[in-house]
Every structure is written in C-alpha cells, then in structure tokens.
Design an enzyme around this catalytic site. Structure first.
Site, PDB file in Angstrom:
ATOM      1  N   HIS A   1      -0.106   9.548 -39.419  1.00  0.00           N
ATOM      2  CA  HIS A   1       0.718   8.821 -38.444  1.00  0.00           C
ATOM      3  C   HIS A   1       1.480   9.787 -37.537  1.00  0.00           C
ATOM      4  O   HIS A   1       2.603  10.182 -37.859  1.00  0.00           O
ATOM      5  CB  HIS A   1       1.729   7.929 -39.178  1.00  0.00           C
ATOM      6  CG  HIS A   1       1.143   6.687 -39.749  1.00  0.00           C
ATOM      7  ND1 HIS A   1       1.083   5.500 -39.054  1.00  0.00           N
ATOM      8  CD2 HIS A   1       0.596   6.439 -40.965  1.00  0.00           C
ATOM      9  CE1 HIS A   1       0.524   4.565 -39.819  1.00  0.00           C
ATOM     10  NE2 HIS A   1       0.218   5.110 -40.982  1.00  0.00           N
TER      11      HIS A   1
ATOM     12  N   GLU B   1       2.926   9.117 -34.761  1.00  0.00           N
ATOM     13  CA  GLU B   1       4.049   8.436 -34.094  1.00  0.00           C
ATOM     14  C   GLU B   1       5.332   8.469 -34.914  1.00  0.00           C
ATOM     15  O   GLU B   1       6.403   8.105 -34.414  1.00  0.00           O
ATOM     16  CB  GLU B   1       3.665   6.983 -33.773  1.00  0.00           C
ATOM     17  CG  GLU B   1       3.748   5.986 -34.921  1.00  0.00           C
ATOM     18  CD  GLU B   1       2.601   6.078 -35.918  1.00  0.00           C
ATOM     19  OE1 GLU B   1       2.568   5.238 -36.848  1.00  0.00           O
ATOM     20  OE2 GLU B   1       1.746   6.986 -35.787  1.00  0.00           O
TER      21      GLU B   1
ATOM     22  N   CYS C   1      -4.430   5.084 -38.458  1.00  0.00           N
ATOM     23  CA  CYS C   1      -4.411   4.445 -39.772  1.00  0.00           C
ATOM     24  C   CYS C   1      -5.183   3.119 -39.733  1.00  0.00           C
ATOM     25  O   CYS C   1      -6.403   3.135 -39.660  1.00  0.00           O
ATOM     26  CB  CYS C   1      -2.976   4.275 -40.266  1.00  0.00           C
ATOM     27  SG  CYS C   1      -2.866   3.944 -42.051  1.00  0.00           S
TER      28      CYS C   1
END
Length: 425
Positions: free
Chosen positions: A220, A222, A88
């Site tokens: 994302h 994570e 990002c």
C-alpha cells in the site's frame, strides 16, 4: 494538470488516502464509483483502483468486481496507453480481469492466491496478514516505477501470492514485467518469510503489462509518505509519452484454459451450508447470471470437506462434525456422504436421507490446498484424527448453463490456482 482518478467498488475502503496521495504528487483526482458514467471514467488521464474488500471478497478476492460492466472501460483505457494502478484489492481486480500481465483474451493468466507463510517447512499461516515490508523496483521501469529506492511500506491482504505457470513466469521475467520485488532493507532479494511475506513466485510484489502502463501491486504506497514516489513516477511517464509514444505490445502467452475434470471419489464427504442468507452465494449468483445470460439461474454454495481415512468412517464423521472444527450446528446445516450414501445431521446422529438436486454441480478446489493441509494438521494435533483433508467449494446450479461461458467467466475458479470438478451431487 493531469487527472489521475480513483475507481471504487462496493467494499473499497482506501479511496480517501489514495486520492490525497495522488494530489500530493501533483495531479488532480476525484473518486468515481464503478457504476458512474463510463465515458467520464474513460476521460481520465489515469486511474487507480485502491484497496479494500470489493464485494466483501465474496467468491474470490477481486473476481466479482473484475466481472462487472466497467471492465470494458478498463480494457479500453489500458489499450489506449493510459496508466492504471491497482493496489492490493485493486491488484486482485486487475489480475482477475486479465489486464495484467497482459494477454490476448479476457480470462486470467495469473492468480493472486491465498497467502502461504512458511518457514523451515512449517506453515505459519495462510489467512489475512499485515506487516511492513521492503520492496524495490526491478525489471523494466514502468509508468509507476521510474525511480531507484528501497521502499518500506505496509501490506494487508489474505490473497497476495502471485502465481503463474512456468512459461508465463519466464516471459514476465524476460520482458521485465516484474516491476516491484520483495527484498530486505538493503535491497537483497530472499525467498524466505518474512522477506517474502506471502510466498509469491520470484518475490513478486508488483507486475505490469508488457506496455508498462498498467501495474498491479500488493503493498500500500498510499499509506506511507515514501509511497509518493510511485505516484510521482507518472510525471516521467507522461513526459516520455509526449516525447515518443510507446508502441502497443502483446503478451507472448495465450491464456490458460480452465477445464471441468471428473471428481475423485472419497469415502467421506461433508457439505456445510449456511442457515441464514449466504451473501457469497447470492453475489456470485448475480455475477454468474450476467456471465452466462440466464437471469433465472440459482446457485447453492456449500463448504466441502473430503476425507480420506482408514478409520471407521461413520465414527469419524460424528467426531469431526461435533468437534467444532468444521461445523457449527447453531448456524450451519450439514449433509454427509459415506460411500455414496447420504445422511443428515439430527441431534448428534446421522439419519439416512436422499439428496435431491437439479442441473449440474461443480466442485472448486485450490491446486495448493493450504486450507485442507492446515485442517489435516489441526485435526491430528487436537483430536488425534489421522486423515487427509481436502477443502473446496461446491456450487450447485438450478439449470444447465453454457459451459464455455461459465469457464470463460472464471467466477468459480481461477485457471492458474484452482481446479473444477464435475460431480453427481
């Protein structure tokens, strides 16, 4: 055990979950700040730049972080074949730093432009957008995409639309650098929103450099368990590197040049400034001083609105200024130029004035001026104003600067997604 460390800038906010996901994937991980010892950072086996809002996205998302001193360390790591992932805002940093798609100079080749969410010809929005999307590995497997699966993961960004010129896009697709692509839950690639959530060319969700060790991705990984596949992919990468090191490759395309163009003349131009400290102005000024080698340089930033209309210009100017659509008199100042004559705003009136400035002034305008397009539509819908609106940012310089250094920095405009105009303001 390999150490895949995390690099943060002021405004990063995803470092904890990123480091946790790296450890869950079987690697050691610690968090470095951008101003920690560069040799310690370089000693990492790999690096992840996580999401957030580095320097509050001042100027342009990722551009100030990309211009910081740590850029040279990132370049050395990439050249050494070490894996680097930007997520990002981290992807925005890598694109602005020129580490992806990979090139022979140090200015951007691509842009991560403002979102364009559009369906059936209607603009649904251009700002920050968050939702869950589907992506899948495409192109050639890189360090971070050695798996086959359709992944569901979140996006959360305002500037995530991958843009490139036609030649570079063709080269990216030919080289297999289109390593992650937006798709539906069945893996089918469709260009329409919401499957393509931001209007990205070729549904690009992530791209790599030619060597395949550096990847910039907007979703994302994570934040969801299945995103762990991205990080686990490094086990295959390191095993392949030990078995047979990959030769360094170079991009086929030279970096696009940024030029200063003559500014088109419009009958009505409005310049909005902040009455309080403009943090974006101060941050870009700090970065520009370093880029052009002038520690005394001062910048002044204005929101620019250029209006092409057949209506009575002075009447239209008052209507615009006091509608609340482009100007808040409680916290902003406004200067108006009508047919080359200057006016200041005072108690709902336009008062003739002189405009004084030193040095040069440059106007930055996005090639795809979706903000101006949205404002044109809004003003017609809510106020019945029939006018073509151009949006931009005016930068005034206290001193003449080295134009080559200024353009090379790309601080004011990404050459893929913006234009720079010189003006006599």
């Amino acid at each position: 055990m390999k150490n895949i460390n995390v690099l943060v800038f002021p405004g990063t906010n995803c470092e904890v979950e990123t480091a946790r996901m790296i450890r869950q994937a079987g690697f050691a991980s610690k968090v470095f700040r951008w101003n920690d010892d560069a040799q310690e950072i370089f000693a990492s086996d790999g690096l992840v730049i996580p999401g957030g809002f580095s320097y509050e996205d001042r100027g342009r998302s990722g551009v100030v972080a990309a211009a910081s001193a740590i850029k040279s360390t990132l370049e050395r790591m990439a050249a050494a074949g070490k894996p680097i992932l930007g997520i990002c805002n981290g992807a925005q940093v890598l694109v602005e730093a020129g580490l992806v798609p990979g090139k022979n100079s140090d200015t951007p080749q691509m842009a991560l432009a403002r979102n364009r969410r559009q369906k059936n010809g209607e603009i649904l929005g251009s700002g920050y957008y968050h939702d869950f999307v589907y992506i899948k590995p495409t192109g050639k497997p890189c360090a971070w995409t050695n798996f086959e699966a359709v992944l569901r993961m979140p996006i959360a960004h305002g500037e995530g639309r991958f843009l490139a010129n036609d030649d570079l896009l063709a080269s990216i697709l030919k080289n297999g650098q289109n390593v992650m692509t937006y798709c539906d839950q069945n893996g089918e690639v469709k260009a329409a929103f919401p499957i393509n959530p931001n209007g990205s060319l070729a549904n690009l969700a992530a791209i790599s450099n030619p060597q395949g060790n550096v990847m910039a991705m907007m979703p994302h990984p994570e934040r969801v368990p299945e995103g762990q596949k991205i990080f686990e992919s490094l086990h295959i990468f390191f095993a392949q590197v030990q078995a047979e090191p990959k030769p360094e490759q170079q991009s086929e395309n030279a970096s696009p040049a940024l030029h200063i163009l003559p500014k088109p003349e419009l009958p009505l131009e409005i310049f909005i400034t902040q009455k309080i400290t403009d943090n974006a102005e101060r941050t870009i000024e700090w970065a520009m001083r370093r880029a052009v080698g002038n520690s005394d340089l001062q910048l002044r930033r204005s929101q620019y609105w250029g209006i092409a209309t057949t209506e009575n210009i002075e009447t239209l100017a008052k209507k615009l200024l006091f509608s609340g659509e482009i100007y808040n008199e409680n916290k902003e100042g406004a200067l108006v130029q009508i047919n080359q004559k200057w006016f200041r705003v005072d108690k709902k009136e336009l008062i003739a004035t002189d405009k004084q400035t030193g040095g040069i002034a440059l106007l930055a305008v996005e090639n795809d001026d979706i903000v101006g397009e949205e404002k044109t539509t809004s003003l017609k819908k809510h106020l019945g104003i029939d006018a073509q609106i151009t949006s931009g940012v005016l930068w005034e310089f206290s001193d003449i600067v080295d134009s080559e250094k200024l353009l090379k920095s790309a601080l004011l405009a990404n050459p893929i997604s913006w234009k720079l105009f010189e003006t006599t303001v």
